[in-house]
Design a protein around this motif. Structure first.
Motif, PDB file in Angstrom:
ATOM      1  N   GLY A  84       0.810  -1.210   0.000  1.00 54.92           N
ATOM      2  CA  GLY A  84       0.000   0.000   0.000  1.00 54.92           C
ATOM      3  C   GLY A  84       0.842   1.257   0.000  1.00 54.92           C
ATOM      4  O   GLY A  84       1.945   1.295   0.520  1.00 54.92           O
ATOM      5  N   THR A 138      -1.027   1.533   6.606  1.00 59.11           N
ATOM      6  CA  THR A 138      -0.798   2.916   6.183  1.00 59.11           C
ATOM      7  C   THR A 138      -0.686   3.850   7.387  1.00 59.11           C
ATOM      8  O   THR A 138      -0.226   4.974   7.256  1.00 59.11           O
ATOM      9  CB  THR A 138      -1.929   3.399   5.258  1.00 59.11           C
ATOM     10  OG1 THR A 138      -3.198   3.211   5.911  1.00 59.11           O
ATOM     11  CG2 THR A 138      -1.922   2.608   3.956  1.00 59.11           C
ATOM     12  N   LYS A 145      -4.806   2.067  10.389  1.00 56.67           N
ATOM     13  CA  LYS A 145      -5.333   1.799   9.053  1.00 56.67           C
ATOM     14  C   LYS A 145      -4.465   0.771   8.330  1.00 56.67           C
ATOM     15  O   LYS A 145      -3.242   0.771   8.477  1.00 56.67           O
ATOM     16  CB  LYS A 145      -5.378   3.094   8.230  1.00 56.67           C
ATOM     17  CG  LYS A 145      -6.241   4.188   8.849  1.00 56.67           C
ATOM     18  CD  LYS A 145      -6.197   5.460   8.013  1.00 56.67           C
ATOM     19  CE  LYS A 145      -7.025   6.569   8.647  1.00 56.67           C
ATOM     20  NZ  LYS A 145      -6.975   7.820   7.848  1.00 56.67           N
ATOM     21  N   TRP A 146      -5.113  -0.086   7.536  1.00 59.99           N
ATOM     22  CA  TRP A 146      -4.382  -1.108   6.780  1.00 59.99           C
ATOM     23  C   TRP A 146      -5.130  -1.428   5.493  1.00 59.99           C
ATOM     24  O   TRP A 146      -6.294  -1.073   5.320  1.00 59.99           O
ATOM     25  CB  TRP A 146      -4.221  -2.376   7.623  1.00 59.99           C
ATOM     26  CG  TRP A 146      -5.519  -3.006   8.025  1.00 59.99           C
ATOM     27  CD1 TRP A 146      -6.225  -3.968   7.359  1.00 59.99           C
ATOM     28  CD2 TRP A 146      -6.314  -2.689   9.180  1.00 59.99           C
ATOM     29  NE1 TRP A 146      -7.390  -4.281   8.017  1.00 59.99           N
ATOM     30  CE2 TRP A 146      -7.476  -3.509   9.141  1.00 59.99           C
ATOM     31  CE3 TRP A 146      -6.160  -1.795  10.238  1.00 59.99           C
ATOM     32  CZ2 TRP A 146      -8.464  -3.445  10.125  1.00 59.99           C
ATOM     33  CZ3 TRP A 146      -7.145  -1.747  11.210  1.00 59.99           C
ATOM     34  CH2 TRP A 146      -8.273  -2.559  11.150  1.00 59.99           C
ATOM     35  N   GLY A 147      -4.434  -2.082   4.580  1.00 58.69           N
ATOM     36  CA  GLY A 147      -5.031  -2.497   3.314  1.00 58.69           C
ATOM     37  C   GLY A 147      -4.583  -3.897   2.946  1.00 58.69           C
ATOM     38  O   GLY A 147      -3.448  -4.289   3.233  1.00 58.69           O
ATOM     39  N   GLU A 173      -9.863  -2.801   2.691  1.00 58.19           N
ATOM     40  CA  GLU A 173      -9.234  -1.828   3.584  1.00 58.19           C
ATOM     41  C   GLU A 173      -9.941  -1.838   4.931  1.00 58.19           C
ATOM     42  O   GLU A 173     -11.131  -2.160   5.023  1.00 58.19           O
ATOM     43  CB  GLU A 173      -9.285  -0.421   2.977  1.00 58.19           C
ATOM     44  CG  GLU A 173      -8.493  -0.292   1.682  1.00 58.19           C
ATOM     45  CD  GLU A 173      -8.557   1.110   1.111  1.00 58.19           C
ATOM     46  OE1 GLU A 173      -9.415   1.910   1.575  1.00 58.19           O
ATOM     47  OE2 GLU A 173      -7.752   1.416   0.216  1.00 58.19           O
ATOM     48  N   GLU A 209      -9.996   0.044   9.160  1.00 57.95           N
ATOM     49  CA  GLU A 209      -9.584   1.103  10.078  1.00 57.95           C
ATOM     50  C   GLU A 209     -10.122   0.801  11.470  1.00 57.95           C
ATOM     51  O   GLU A 209     -11.253   0.348  11.630  1.00 57.95           O
ATOM     52  CB  GLU A 209     -10.091   2.461   9.607  1.00 57.95           C
ATOM     53  CG  GLU A 209      -9.687   3.619  10.519  1.00 57.95           C
ATOM     54  CD  GLU A 209     -10.125   4.975   9.994  1.00 57.95           C
ATOM     55  OE1 GLU A 209      -9.862   5.983  10.671  1.00 57.95           O
ATOM     56  OE2 GLU A 209     -10.734   5.016   8.902  1.00 57.95           O
TER      57      GLU A 209
END
Length: 211
Positions: free
Chosen positions: A14, A108, A133-135, A164, A166
């Motif tokens: 990401g 992220t 946050k991540w993807g 995604e 959060e």
């Protein structure tokens, strides 16, 4: 953090620019009808093989030399693929190159080098509210997020589904000072991503000044 991949491996990631894929076509001279040195056709195509051996177009319209930035599709299955450049008119094909696409989960926030402290480090205060946050790239299904400390222990924080995610984290006032990070894993634990380390200190900027 996830280990670096070996040469010719492409990892879903990401917030990173697309990977550059060199597309160098053949420069061989055509001979015929007494015209030595006639320029080869300039219509070149970049292709990738599927797992079943079929070739699929990525992009076309290249000259005999070029470069193309390939954005790896989010749902590209992990595995080994071949890439090649082909001249669509003269049927000149380059040597193939092997690449490996790996599924990954990338954070992220907190992300490496994107914090507010020296050298992009993360320094948070107990009592603050922060967004994690991540993807997911390649992998699908449920993702579990855990919080880890330097002691090696991991505590489940939340679960999510989708590309995604959060999580709004309210840092407890009683949080013990120290370094922490987050880890996200998919259902069968085959793919994992780890966030950047975060320093949590009740003294606020004290840890930053001592860094």
């Amino acid at each position: 953090p996830p280990a670096k991949t070996k040469k010719n491996q492409i990892e879903h990631k990401g917030d990173t620019p697309p990977r550059s894929v060199a597309a160098e076509g053949s420069k061989s001279k055509q001979q015929g009808k007494g015209e030595e040195g006639k320029a080869a056709d300039q219509s070149f195509m970049l292709e990738i093989s599927s797992k079943h051996g079929y070739w699929k177009e990525i992009s076309k319209g290249f000259s005999s030399e070029g470069e193309f930035e390939w954005h790896v599709p989010r749902r590209q299955h992990q595995g080994t693929y071949l890439m090649r450049v082909r001249n669509t008119n003269a049927q000149v094909v380059s040597q193939t190159v092997s690449i490996t696409v790996r599924d990954t989960i990338a954070f992220t926030c907190p992300a490496e080098g994107k914090g507010e402290g020296p050298c992009g480090g993360h320094y948070w205060k107990a009592g603050e509210t922060r967004s994690i946050k991540w993807g997911c790239f390649g992998c699908v299904g449920k993702v579990q997020v855990c919080l880890g400390s330097q002691t090696g222990s991991w505590d489940a924080v939340c679960e999510s589904e989708g590309a995604e995610g959060e999580y709004v984290w309210k840092i407890a006032e009683s949080m013990a000072p120290g370094w922490y990070c987050f880890r996200a894993t998919n259902d069968n634990k085959s793919v994992a991503g780890v966030s950047a380390w975060v320093n949590i200190d009740k003294a606020g900027d004290k840890a930053m000044l001592q860094d």
